[in-house]
Structure formats: C-alpha cells, structure tokens
Scaffold this motif. Structure first.
Motif, PDB file in Angstrom:
ATOM      1  N   ARG A 211       0.691  -0.931   0.063  1.00 51.01           N
ATOM      2  CA  ARG A 211      -0.070   0.008   0.011  1.00 51.01           C
ATOM      3  C   ARG A 211       0.703   1.347   0.102  1.00 51.01           C
ATOM      4  N   THR A 212       1.892   1.328  -0.431  1.00 47.67           N
ATOM      5  CA  THR A 212       2.928   2.417  -0.657  1.00 47.67           C
ATOM      6  C   THR A 212       3.721   2.286  -1.838  1.00 47.67           C
ATOM      7  N   THR A 213       4.398   3.306  -2.229  1.00 50.29           N
ATOM      8  CA  THR A 213       5.389   3.526  -3.244  1.00 50.29           C
ATOM      9  C   THR A 213       6.843   3.321  -2.612  1.00 50.29           C
ATOM     10  N   ARG A 214       6.982   2.983  -1.407  1.00 53.55           N
ATOM     11  CA  ARG A 214       8.346   3.048  -0.855  1.00 53.55           C
ATOM     12  C   ARG A 214       8.805   1.722  -1.462  1.00 53.55           C
ATOM     13  N   LEU A 215      10.295   1.820  -1.668  1.00 49.55           N
ATOM     14  CA  LEU A 215      11.008   0.404  -2.196  1.00 49.55           C
ATOM     15  C   LEU A 215      11.539  -0.307  -1.123  1.00 49.55           C
ATOM     16  N   HIS A 216      11.497  -1.542  -1.451  1.00 49.33           N
ATOM     17  CA  HIS A 216      12.239  -2.623  -0.506  1.00 49.33           C
ATOM     18  C   HIS A 216      13.319  -3.285  -1.449  1.00 49.33           C
ATOM     19  N   ILE A 217      14.451  -3.186  -1.041  1.00 48.68           N
ATOM     20  CA  ILE A 217      15.533  -3.446  -2.092  1.00 48.68           C
ATOM     21  C   ILE A 217      16.513  -4.592  -1.108  1.00 48.68           C
ATOM     22  N   ARG A 218      16.635  -5.725  -1.605  1.00 45.57           N
ATOM     23  CA  ARG A 218      17.210  -6.928  -1.257  1.00 45.57           C
ATOM     24  C   ARG A 218      18.468  -7.075  -2.400  1.00 45.57           C
ATOM     25  N   ALA A 219      19.648  -7.498  -1.639  1.00 45.32           N
ATOM     26  CA  ALA A 219      20.914  -8.291  -2.514  1.00 45.32           C
ATOM     27  C   ALA A 219      21.719  -8.874  -1.596  1.00 45.32           C
ATOM     28  N   SER A 220      21.831 -10.208  -2.153  1.00 42.76           N
ATOM     29  CA  SER A 220      22.583 -11.288  -1.398  1.00 42.76           C
ATOM     30  C   SER A 220      24.002 -10.875  -1.015  1.00 42.76           C
ATOM     31  N   ARG A 221      24.457 -11.434   0.049  1.00 40.59           N
ATOM     32  CA  ARG A 221      25.858 -11.147   0.643  1.00 40.59           C
ATOM     33  C   ARG A 221      26.270 -12.309   1.647  1.00 40.59           C
ATOM     34  N   ARG A 222      27.480 -12.558   1.825  1.00 36.21           N
ATOM     35  CA  ARG A 222      27.594 -13.781   2.581  1.00 36.21           C
ATOM     36  C   ARG A 222      27.249 -13.393   3.908  1.00 36.21           C
TER      37      ARG A 222
END
Length: 265
Positions: free
Chosen positions: A174-185
């Motif tokens: 219900r928003t335009t806020r971004l949820h950003i994920r990126a894999s790391r050790r």
C-alpha cells in the motif's frame, strides 16, 4: 530518407517549425553488401543520426519539431520516387519521453522503453560481478496490497538461497516505498530500504550500487540509503536471470524502463 544520386550516402529530412525540409546528411557512405543500423533521433532540440550507435550527423535546429495531429503514414519506399537499391528491415518508431537516458560505458542496457510491469516478464541474463550497479527509471501510478515486485535478478528462485536476490526490488504494501534486497555472505536477504516514497506519475531514476563494502541507493543521483554490510557480496558462478516483474509476486502498479546492469571494477 533517400540515397543521393549514384551513391549510398543518406539524405535525411524531417519537418520542423520554419523548415519543412530541414534535416541532416551524414558524410559517410553506407558500405555495400553489409547491414548498417541507422537511428534518427529528434529530441532535446536537435536531430541526431547514428550508424551502428556511432553519431555521424547532428542538427541543432529542432527546438520546435513538427507534431501533426493525425496519424502518420509509413512507406518503405514511398510512391513518389524509385526505390533505393537496398534491403531494409527491423523498422521501429519510438515515441520518446521528456528525457533520454543513456547507459554508461560498460553497462548492459536490458530494456529502453517505459512499459507497464507484467508478472513473469523475462529480459535475459547478465554475467555477475562482485561489484555492480543496477539502474532503472520507474513511474508509479498507485499502490496495492502485499509485496509488489518491480524487478528481480536471480540465479534461480525467489527466496532462501544465496544468489536468488541479486538484487530484487518491491513496493511495500500500500505504498510506493522501495524494499531492496541483495545477497551477501551471511545474509542472503540483506538490503537497504530508503525512507522516501517514490512520487506518483513522475519518473524517478533509481540506482543500486554494490561496491567498496557497501550498498548505496540513489534517487535521481541523490543518496537515499546506505548499508555497510557488503564487504563480501555474493558472486554466483552462473549467469543471473532478470525479471521485470518476477514470477513469484504480483507486479507493482508502475511503469519501468531503461533497466541497465553494469559490472564495476
């Protein structure tokens, strides 16, 4: 577009205010028996002509190009002249927005035009790198319940393994806020979530950069989020698939374009 008499040099005309027959004529002659990709771009007050992505002619008189009110007919070749001695194919007409974004040197441009996000839209693959940058334009028009996917770089699945988010981006519910994920050790689902919400009905250039031990997120070149946990980002051994949007979530209510992946040193 015509050939000059007894040559393979192009004569290119395009109407504008004050000059219905203005244009740009590249000096280079097209090579015979070889395919050349010709691009004619009228934008930002000028006409640019490219041969195989190389600028060969520019005219700065197109501040006010002609914009007809009715549809434009297309002929290859026209009924008023004899046809040129050539074969032509892959003819494309593209309406440009207010801005034209160019991928930086070394970046792979995965898609250009702004298109409505669609579930399970596969764009291709990229070769992964320890340091990389993903950029795209996004124009939201609304919000929706639950996670809404924007794009997803993955070696296989959605969640639970290293390399399955390289990166991946969603709207919070219900928003335009971004949820950003990126894999790391040590964190296959780590990331950075900017506090700012994207403006509706406006383009925002989003850049996600993983380099120098951190993840940085930029909106229109302004830093909006940073995570210092990326000293050891995941580097898959196989190529990474790209989806806009992915097959595991409903798409975000937005248009996305000019998606690029750049391997950084």
């Amino acid at each position: 577009v015509w050939f000059f008499s007894r040559t393979t040099r192009l004569h290119i005309r395009a109407s504008r205010r004050g000059g219905h027959n203005d244009g740009c004529d590249p000096r280079q002659h097209l090579p015979r028996h070889r395919t050349t990709k010709v691009t004619i771009r009228v934008a930002h007050g000028r006409m640019d002509v490219f041969f195989n992505r190389r600028l060969v002619c520019r005219n700065n008189n197109y501040r006010h190009p002609t914009v007809p009110r009715r549809p434009v007919k297309v002929y290859v070749a026209d009924p008023w002249h004899h046809p040129a001695s050539a074969r032509v194919g892959q003819v494309v007409y593209k309406r440009l927005g207010r801005s034209v974004v160019r991928a930086r040197r070394g970046a792979r441009l995965l898609t250009r035009s702004m298109t409505k996000l669609r579930r399970n839209k596969y764009l291709g693959t990229v070769r992964p790198s320890k340091s990389y940058q993903v950029s795209f334009n996004i124009k939201p028009w609304g919000t929706a319940y639950n996670w809404r996917n924007v794009l997803h770089f993955t070696t296989g699945g959605n969640y639970g393994r290293y390399g399955w988010r390289m990166p991946a981006v969603w709207f919070f519910s219900r928003t335009t806020r971004l949820h950003i994920r990126a894999s790391r050790r040590g964190g296959h689902n780590d990331g950075c979530d900017p506090r700012q919400h994207l403006p509706r009905h406006r383009n925002t250039r989003v850049t996600i950069r993983v380099a120098h031990g951190r993840m940085d997120v930029f909106y229109n070149r302004r830093l909006v989020c940073r995570s210092n946990n990326y000293r050891h980002p995941t580097v898959p051994r196989k190529r990474v698939k790209v989806y806009v949007a992915d097959p595991w979530h409903h798409p975000a209510p937005a248009r996305v374009g000019w998606v690029s992946y750049r391997r950084l040193r």
